[in-house]
Design an enzyme around this catalytic site. Structure first.
Site, PDB file in Angstrom:
ATOM      1  N   CYS A 229      -4.065  -1.367  -2.521  1.00 30.66           N
ATOM      2  CA  CYS A 229      -4.224   0.084  -2.654  1.00 30.66           C
ATOM      3  C   CYS A 229      -4.992   0.299  -3.945  1.00 30.66           C
ATOM      4  O   CYS A 229      -4.563  -0.168  -5.013  1.00 30.66           O
ATOM      5  CB  CYS A 229      -2.838   0.725  -2.739  1.00 30.66           C
ATOM      6  SG  CYS A 229      -2.843   2.492  -3.111  1.00 30.66           S
TER       7      CYS A 229
ATOM      8  N   GLU B 105      -5.047   9.895   8.001  1.00 28.60           N
ATOM      9  CA  GLU B 105      -3.606   9.894   8.306  1.00 28.60           C
ATOM     10  C   GLU B 105      -3.280  10.814   9.485  1.00 28.60           C
ATOM     11  O   GLU B 105      -2.316  10.585  10.208  1.00 28.60           O
ATOM     12  CB  GLU B 105      -2.801  10.329   7.073  1.00 28.60           C
ATOM     13  CG  GLU B 105      -2.922   9.372   5.897  1.00 28.60           C
ATOM     14  CD  GLU B 105      -1.776   8.369   5.795  1.00 28.60           C
ATOM     15  OE1 GLU B 105      -0.668   8.689   6.236  1.00 28.60           O
ATOM     16  OE2 GLU B 105      -2.020   7.264   5.264  1.00 28.60           O
TER      17      GLU B 105
ATOM     18  N   HIS C 158      -8.171   3.495   3.081  1.00 29.75           N
ATOM     19  CA  HIS C 158      -8.254   4.304   4.301  1.00 29.75           C
ATOM     20  C   HIS C 158      -9.697   4.485   4.793  1.00 29.75           C
ATOM     21  O   HIS C 158      -9.928   4.766   5.962  1.00 29.75           O
ATOM     22  CB  HIS C 158      -7.704   5.714   4.050  1.00 29.75           C
ATOM     23  CG  HIS C 158      -6.216   5.787   4.053  1.00 29.75           C
ATOM     24  ND1 HIS C 158      -5.440   5.175   3.110  1.00 29.75           N
ATOM     25  CD2 HIS C 158      -5.359   6.423   4.891  1.00 29.75           C
ATOM     26  CE1 HIS C 158      -4.172   5.429   3.352  1.00 29.75           C
ATOM     27  NE2 HIS C 158      -4.089   6.179   4.434  1.00 29.75           N
TER      28      HIS C 158
ATOM     29  N   CYS D 237     -11.145   2.942  -1.362  1.00 32.67           N
ATOM     30  CA  CYS D 237      -9.850   3.409  -0.862  1.00 32.67           C
ATOM     31  C   CYS D 237      -9.635   2.729   0.480  1.00 32.67           C
ATOM     32  O   CYS D 237     -10.551   2.689   1.316  1.00 32.67           O
ATOM     33  CB  CYS D 237      -9.843   4.926  -0.690  1.00 32.67           C
ATOM     34  SG  CYS D 237      -8.350   5.532   0.119  1.00 32.67           S
TER      35      CYS D 237
ATOM     36  N   ASP E 279       0.861  -1.193   0.000  1.00 32.65           N
ATOM     37  CA  ASP E 279       0.000   0.000   0.000  1.00 32.65           C
ATOM     38  C   ASP E 279       0.892   1.235   0.000  1.00 32.65           C
ATOM     39  O   ASP E 279       2.057   1.177   0.412  1.00 32.65           O
ATOM     40  CB  ASP E 279      -0.915   0.012   1.235  1.00 32.65           C
ATOM     41  CG  ASP E 279      -1.955   1.141   1.155  1.00 32.65           C
ATOM     42  OD1 ASP E 279      -2.781   1.098   0.231  1.00 32.65           O
ATOM     43  OD2 ASP E 279      -1.919   2.069   1.978  1.00 32.65           O
ATOM     44  N   SER E 280       0.330   2.344  -0.459  1.00 36.13           N
ATOM     45  CA  SER E 280       1.088   3.592  -0.437  1.00 36.13           C
ATOM     46  C   SER E 280       1.426   3.988   1.006  1.00 36.13           C
ATOM     47  O   SER E 280       2.411   4.666   1.247  1.00 36.13           O
ATOM     48  CB  SER E 280       0.262   4.697  -1.091  1.00 36.13           C
ATOM     49  OG  SER E 280      -0.977   4.806  -0.413  1.00 36.13           O
TER      50      SER E 280
HETATM   51  N1  DGL Z   1      -4.355   3.514  -0.110  1.00 39.20           N
HETATM   52  C1  DGL Z   1      -4.779   4.366  -1.177  1.00 39.20           C
HETATM   53  C2  DGL Z   1      -5.998   3.771  -1.896  1.00 39.20           C
HETATM   54  O1  DGL Z   1      -6.542   2.733  -1.525  1.00 39.20           O
HETATM   55  C3  DGL Z   1      -5.062   5.775  -0.751  1.00 39.20           C
HETATM   56  C4  DGL Z   1      -3.965   6.519  -0.075  1.00 39.20           C
HETATM   57  C5  DGL Z   1      -3.113   7.418  -0.977  1.00 39.20           C
HETATM   58  O2  DGL Z   1      -3.629   8.393  -1.551  1.00 39.20           O
HETATM   59  O3  DGL Z   1      -1.949   7.112  -1.063  1.00 39.20           O
HETATM   60  O4  DGL Z   1      -6.416   4.353  -2.863  1.00 39.20           O
END
Ligand code: DGL
Length: 277
Positions: A76, A161, A197, A195, A13-14
């Site tokens: 992600c 975050e 998050h 997403c 994941d990012s």
């Molecule tokens: N984890 C990313 C997603 O599922 C979102 C977070 C980011 O913007 O890096 O899209």
């Protein structure tokens, strides 16, 4: 050709969001080993261009292959939307034909028809995911009769975050994007949290959701889809280590990751900082 030893499943994941996916996968498949990689130093990916998300994701996947992963899940949506296809088609044939990279969009799309009565679906995601139109394109291929409306929610990842997701200030932005979406299509009966998050915002989202709309979080579905994939691909399942261990890698400092990851994980974890380029 990279090595063929037994290895863990890579979860990428990012940042921290993929931990919501990892949690569900570990619940369903506790026997396997996992290595989680969060590219926290370069997150968020949401506002970044196609080329940059592809480059960063490609580097991360290669690193997970170096860690011995025969299989990597892009947990992600932004990376799945902007990099998965290129990695599968351009990079894997060169790197190692025996390894696999899977994303989170396809497993989500696969069950949409069975969830929606009105066949009107809403997708909430980052600017990157929504502007890629990946959900629309996948749904068009699989269920052309389904009508999809995407809504970018650029303020939601920062709210999570920064640990503001449960505070009163978050209500404004949660309501704003939901109102915009339902103004564009009032027939939506199934809403995808596209997403990783967003599951942390569920309490607030439910507060402003029109009655009768089902909220869909991907974690469980991605876990089920992985289980199904491994049951159909024994040649892959037998290459995965089964000691039940999980390692955590981050491109940011290990202390920062450990602190922030406590929002997503119930236990303390050991984290290693790495450099990828
Ligand atoms: N984890 C990313 C997603 O599922 C979102 C977070 C980011 O913007 O890096 O899209």
């Amino acid at each position: 050709m990279l090595s063929m030893r037994l290895g863990p499943i890579g979860i990428f994941d990012s940042g921290y969001g993929g931990l919501t996916i990892l949690n569900e996968i570990r619940k369903l498949l506790p026997e396997y080993d996992y290595v989680y990689l969060g590219d926290n130093a370069r997150a968020p990916y949401g506002p970044r261009s196609f080329e940059v998300v592809y480059k960063f994701t490609r580097q991360a996947v290669f690193r997970l292959f170096e860690e011995g992963c025969p299989l990597v899940i892009l947990a992600c949506n932004t990376a799945s939307a902007k990099a998965l296809r290129s990695i599968q088609q351009r990079d894997l044939p060169d790197w190692d034909k025996g390894r696999r990279v899977l994303g989170v969009i396809r497993p989500t799309v696969e069950i949409m028809d069975s969830l929606s009565r009105t066949k009107h679906i809403g997708v909430l995601g980052t600017v990157g995911t929504i502007s890629s139109r990946s959900y629309e394109l996948e749904l068009e291929k699989m269920f052309p009769h389904i009508f999809v409306t995407g809504q970018a929610c650029p303020m939601w990842v920062p709210l999570v975050e920064n640990n503001e997701f449960d505070l009163p200030g978050a209500d404004y932005f949660v309501r704003k994007y939901l109102d915009e979406l339902f103004k564009r299509d009032s027939l939506i009966d199934t809403l995808v949290l596209g997403c990783t998050h967003y599951p942390l915002l569920v309490r607030k989202i439910k507060k402003y959701l029109p009655e009768g709309v089902t909220l869909f979080s991907q974690g469980e579905r991605v876990a089920e889809s992985l289980k199904d994939y491994l049951s159909r691909h024994s040649e892959m399942a037998t290459r995965i280590k089964t000691d039940g261990n999980t390692r955590f890698l981050t491109t940011e400092s290990a202390e920062k990751f450990t602190e922030a990851a406590s929002i997503f994980l119930s236990s303390t974890v050991v984290v290693e900082q790495i450099v990828i380029d």
